[in-house]
Motif scaffolding. Structure first.
Motif, PDB file in Angstrom:
ATOM      1  N   VAL A  93       0.824  -1.211   0.000  1.00  8.86           N
ATOM      2  CA  VAL A  93       0.000   0.000   0.000  1.00  8.86           C
ATOM      3  C   VAL A  93       0.859   1.262   0.000  1.00  8.86           C
ATOM      4  CG1 VAL A  93      -1.774   1.286   1.258  1.00  8.86           C
ATOM      5  CG2 VAL A  93      -1.881  -1.219   1.145  1.00  8.86           C
ATOM      6  N   VAL A  94       1.845   1.321   0.874  1.00 11.97           N
ATOM      7  CA  VAL A  94       2.650   2.543   0.983  1.00 11.97           C
ATOM      8  C   VAL A  94       3.651   2.635  -0.169  1.00 11.97           C
ATOM      9  CG1 VAL A  94       4.245   3.852   2.436  1.00 11.97           C
ATOM     10  CG2 VAL A  94       2.377   2.550   3.492  1.00 11.97           C
ATOM     11  N   GLN A  95       4.340   1.526  -0.447  1.00 15.59           N
ATOM     12  CA  GLN A  95       5.373   1.537  -1.476  1.00 15.59           C
ATOM     13  C   GLN A  95       4.870   1.086  -2.851  1.00 15.59           C
ATOM     14  OE1 GLN A  95       8.619   2.640  -0.932  1.00 15.59           O
ATOM     15  NE2 GLN A  95       7.735   3.335   0.998  1.00 15.59           N
ATOM     16  N   ALA A  96       3.617   0.604  -2.927  1.00 21.44           N
ATOM     17  CA  ALA A  96       3.042   0.116  -4.190  1.00 21.44           C
ATOM     18  C   ALA A  96       3.947  -0.929  -4.842  1.00 21.44           C
ATOM     19  CB  ALA A  96       2.781   1.278  -5.143  1.00 21.44           C
ATOM     20  N   ASP A  97       4.447  -1.856  -4.022  1.00 23.80           N
ATOM     21  CA  ASP A  97       5.385  -2.878  -4.494  1.00 23.80           C
ATOM     22  C   ASP A  97       4.863  -4.259  -4.088  1.00 23.80           C
ATOM     23  OD1 ASP A  97       7.514  -4.544  -5.083  1.00 23.80           O
ATOM     24  OD2 ASP A  97       9.051  -3.188  -4.293  1.00 23.80           O
ATOM     25  N   ASP A  98       4.078  -4.868  -4.975  1.00 18.88           N
ATOM     26  CA  ASP A  98       3.500  -6.172  -4.661  1.00 18.88           C
ATOM     27  C   ASP A  98       4.563  -7.256  -4.542  1.00 18.88           C
ATOM     28  OD1 ASP A  98       0.756  -5.554  -4.462  1.00 18.88           O
ATOM     29  OD2 ASP A  98       0.586  -5.454  -6.630  1.00 18.88           O
ATOM     30  N   ASP A  99       5.605  -7.184  -5.355  1.00 13.63           N
ATOM     31  CA  ASP A  99       6.658  -8.208  -5.295  1.00 13.63           C
ATOM     32  C   ASP A  99       7.317  -8.227  -3.922  1.00 13.63           C
ATOM     33  OD1 ASP A  99       6.213  -8.995  -7.895  1.00 13.63           O
ATOM     34  OD2 ASP A  99       7.767  -7.703  -8.741  1.00 13.63           O
ATOM     35  N   ALA A 100       7.556  -7.048  -3.359  1.00 14.25           N
ATOM     36  CA  ALA A 100       8.151  -6.979  -2.021  1.00 14.25           C
ATOM     37  C   ALA A 100       7.160  -7.412  -0.955  1.00 14.25           C
ATOM     38  CB  ALA A 100       8.652  -5.568  -1.737  1.00 14.25           C
ATOM     39  N   ALA A 101       5.869  -7.204  -1.213  1.00 17.31           N
ATOM     40  CA  ALA A 101       4.842  -7.522  -0.213  1.00 17.31           C
ATOM     41  C   ALA A 101       4.559  -9.010  -0.108  1.00 17.31           C
ATOM     42  CB  ALA A 101       3.544  -6.791  -0.559  1.00 17.31           C
ATOM     43  N   LEU A 102       4.683  -9.732  -1.222  1.00 14.72           N
ATOM     44  CA  LEU A 102       4.224 -11.125  -1.258  1.00 14.72           C
ATOM     45  C   LEU A 102       4.872 -12.037  -0.212  1.00 14.72           C
ATOM     46  CD1 LEU A 102       3.733 -11.752  -5.080  1.00 14.72           C
ATOM     47  CD2 LEU A 102       1.980 -11.706  -3.292  1.00 14.72           C
ATOM     48  N   PRO A 103       6.197 -12.004   0.004  1.00 17.08           N
ATOM     49  CA  PRO A 103       6.766 -12.906   1.015  1.00 17.08           C
ATOM     50  C   PRO A 103       6.161 -12.717   2.403  1.00 17.08           C
ATOM     51  CG  PRO A 103       8.504 -12.017  -0.369  1.00 17.08           C
ATOM     52  CD  PRO A 103       7.253 -11.257  -0.707  1.00 17.08           C
ATOM     53  N   ALA A 104       5.959 -11.465   2.813  1.00 13.20           N
ATOM     54  CA  ALA A 104       5.394 -11.213   4.137  1.00 13.20           C
ATOM     55  C   ALA A 104       3.932 -11.640   4.192  1.00 13.20           C
ATOM     56  CB  ALA A 104       5.532  -9.742   4.504  1.00 13.20           C
ATOM     57  N   LEU A 105       3.173 -11.367   3.141  1.00 14.79           N
ATOM     58  CA  LEU A 105       1.759 -11.764   3.124  1.00 14.79           C
ATOM     59  C   LEU A 105       1.621 -13.279   3.124  1.00 14.79           C
ATOM     60  CD1 LEU A 105       0.345  -9.175   0.557  1.00 14.79           C
ATOM     61  CD2 LEU A 105       0.030  -9.172   3.047  1.00 14.79           C
ATOM     62  N   GLN A 106       2.473 -13.966   2.379  1.00 12.42           N
ATOM     63  CA  GLN A 106       2.427 -15.427   2.364  1.00 12.42           C
ATOM     64  C   GLN A 106       2.834 -16.002   3.717  1.00 12.42           C
ATOM     65  OE1 GLN A 106       5.017 -15.929  -0.980  1.00 12.42           O
ATOM     66  NE2 GLN A 106       3.358 -15.875  -2.484  1.00 12.42           N
ATOM     67  N   ALA A 114      -1.673 -21.695  10.935  1.00 14.40           N
ATOM     68  CA  ALA A 114      -1.163 -22.563  12.006  1.00 14.40           C
ATOM     69  C   ALA A 114      -1.713 -22.154  13.366  1.00 14.40           C
ATOM     70  CB  ALA A 114       0.368 -22.518  12.025  1.00 14.40           C
ATOM     71  N   ALA A 115      -1.912 -20.854  13.577  1.00 15.33           N
ATOM     72  CA  ALA A 115      -2.394 -20.350  14.873  1.00 15.33           C
ATOM     73  C   ALA A 115      -3.915 -20.385  14.987  1.00 15.33           C
ATOM     74  CB  ALA A 115      -1.902 -18.923  15.100  1.00 15.33           C
ATOM     75  N   GLY A 116      -4.606 -20.690  13.888  1.00 11.61           N
ATOM     76  CA  GLY A 116      -6.064 -20.674  13.909  1.00 11.61           C
ATOM     77  C   GLY A 116      -6.628 -19.269  14.018  1.00 11.61           C
ATOM     78  N   ASP A 117      -5.889 -18.289  13.511  1.00 15.73           N
ATOM     79  CA  ASP A 117      -6.303 -16.887  13.574  1.00 15.73           C
ATOM     80  C   ASP A 117      -7.003 -16.524  12.265  1.00 15.73           C
ATOM     81  OD1 ASP A 117      -6.628 -14.177  13.794  1.00 15.73           O
ATOM     82  OD2 ASP A 117      -4.520 -13.721  14.203  1.00 15.73           O
ATOM     83  N   ASP A 118      -8.310 -16.751  12.214  1.00 14.76           N
ATOM     84  CA  ASP A 118      -9.050 -16.546  10.973  1.00 14.76           C
ATOM     85  C   ASP A 118      -9.154 -15.082  10.573  1.00 14.76           C
ATOM     86  OD1 ASP A 118      -9.399 -19.235  10.621  1.00 14.76           O
ATOM     87  OD2 ASP A 118     -11.479 -19.281  11.328  1.00 14.76           O
ATOM     88  N   LEU A 119      -9.107 -14.168  11.542  1.00 10.97           N
ATOM     89  CA  LEU A 119      -9.206 -12.754  11.189  1.00 10.97           C
ATOM     90  C   LEU A 119      -7.967 -12.305  10.417  1.00 10.97           C
ATOM     91  CD1 LEU A 119     -10.695 -10.088  11.260  1.00 10.97           C
ATOM     92  CD2 LEU A 119      -9.635  -9.630  13.499  1.00 10.97           C
ATOM     93  N   THR A 120      -6.786 -12.570  10.988  1.00  5.57           N
ATOM     94  CA  THR A 120      -5.554 -12.203  10.282  1.00  5.57           C
ATOM     95  C   THR A 120      -5.462 -12.952   8.964  1.00  5.57           C
ATOM     96  OG1 THR A 120      -4.381 -11.653  12.329  1.00  5.57           O
ATOM     97  CG2 THR A 120      -3.032 -12.177  10.418  1.00  5.57           C
ATOM     98  N   LEU A 121      -5.880 -14.211   8.948  1.00  6.25           N
ATOM     99  CA  LEU A 121      -5.872 -14.989   7.705  1.00  6.25           C
ATOM    100  C   LEU A 121      -6.742 -14.314   6.651  1.00  6.25           C
ATOM    101  CD1 LEU A 121      -5.092 -17.455   6.044  1.00  6.25           C
ATOM    102  CD2 LEU A 121      -6.955 -18.718   7.175  1.00  6.25           C
ATOM    103  N   SER A 122      -7.903 -13.807   7.056  1.00  3.94           N
ATOM    104  CA  SER A 122      -8.786 -13.155   6.088  1.00  3.94           C
ATOM    105  C   SER A 122      -8.119 -11.918   5.491  1.00  3.94           C
ATOM    106  CB  SER A 122     -10.122 -12.780   6.749  1.00  3.94           C
ATOM    107  OG  SER A 122     -10.036 -11.581   7.501  1.00  3.94           O
ATOM    108  N   TYR A 123      -7.346 -11.199   6.292  1.00  8.19           N
ATOM    109  CA  TYR A 123      -6.641 -10.030   5.788  1.00  8.19           C
ATOM    110  C   TYR A 123      -5.535 -10.440   4.811  1.00  8.19           C
ATOM    111  CZ  TYR A 123      -8.702  -6.428   8.820  1.00  8.19           C
ATOM    112  OH  TYR A 123      -9.555  -5.524   9.409  1.00  8.19           O
ATOM    113  N   ALA A 124      -4.760 -11.461   5.187  1.00  9.63           N
ATOM    114  CA  ALA A 124      -3.676 -11.916   4.311  1.00  9.63           C
ATOM    115  C   ALA A 124      -4.233 -12.399   2.970  1.00  9.63           C
ATOM    116  CB  ALA A 124      -2.878 -13.019   4.992  1.00  9.63           C
ATOM    117  N   LEU A 125      -5.322 -13.175   3.010  1.00 12.17           N
ATOM    118  CA  LEU A 125      -5.928 -13.671   1.775  1.00 12.17           C
ATOM    119  C   LEU A 125      -6.438 -12.518   0.919  1.00 12.17           C
ATOM    120  CD1 LEU A 125      -7.919 -16.706   3.218  1.00 12.17           C
ATOM    121  CD2 LEU A 125      -5.887 -16.822   1.763  1.00 12.17           C
TER     122      LEU A 125
END
Length: 211
Positions: A93-106, A114-125
């Motif tokens: 969002v800030v840097q408009a760089d999807d390639d840099a974002a993908l490793p962290a989002l994945q 693994a943690a069963g955190d569906d809220l954070t999972l929904s954001y990542a997806l």
């Protein structure tokens, strides 16, 4: 006072007056957990300011990275998943760089699953789906946003569902399904209005203009 800080205070008292210095590592961990939570929310505040002013602050990324490091050292997968998500958001969002974002989002997706955190999972997806959409991979983008939306419906998160429906509306337009897009935006408007999500309502108006 946060109970973790109070606990660390009591442990420090035990060490000083009772000579029980073996409790100090526990106190350190309590304070590291507090610091991680505080660091994460400070980064989120900077991001909210960016969304308002569109002026980036490199401290935002530093805060999210520091929070991620602390959560990892604590073995807190749920916290690390959230911090990794925000690292991805900074790049996307800030840097408009999807390639840099993908490793962290994945990584956020993996940890949240693994943690069963569906809220954070929904954001990542959702944001993995946005990256797929921008790359022109519409079926993959739709699948990711639909799964995020399913999780958000189960969590009773109507404003989050509405935001996803806007994205699905854009995908429907790109796939040549304007009727589906209108239906998605109509539902999004109803949900956003019920949740008082003005920013989402603005996004819906913009999407309708694009239609």
């Amino acid at each position: 006072m946060d109970e973790r800080i109070e606990h660390a205070r009591r442990l420090c008292h035990q060490a000083v007056f009772g000579g029980e210095t073996d409790v100090l590592p526990v106190a350190d961990r309590e304070l590291d957990a507090v610091e991680a939570d505080l660091t994460l929310i400070r980064g989120r505040i900077l991001h909210a300011r960016f969304l308002e002013q569109r002026i980036s602050d490199e401290r935002e990324l530093e805060l999210f990275q520091h929070a991620s490091h602390l959560y990892r050292s604590l073995g807190d997968g749920r916290g690390e998943a959230e911090a990794q998500f925000w690292i991805g958001i900074y790049h996307q969002v800030v840097q408009a760089d999807d390639d840099a974002a993908l490793p962290a989002l994945q990584r956020s997706r993996e940890l949240a699953t693994a943690a069963g955190d569906d809220l954070t999972l929904s954001y990542a997806l959702r944001h993995l789906g946005i990256a797929e959409h921008k790359a022109g991979r519409l079926p993959a983008a739709r699948a990711l946003l639909e799964e995020s939306t399913r999780l958000r419906r189960a969590l009773a998160f109507p404003d989050g569902v509405a935001a996803n429906l806007v994205g699905l509306g854009y995908i429907a337009v790109a796939e040549g399904r304007p009727g589906d897009a209108r239906a998605l935006l109509d539902e999004a408007a109803e949900l956003a209005a019920s949740a008082g999500a003005k920013a989402v309502l603005d996004a819906i108006d913009e999407a309708r203009g694009a239609l």
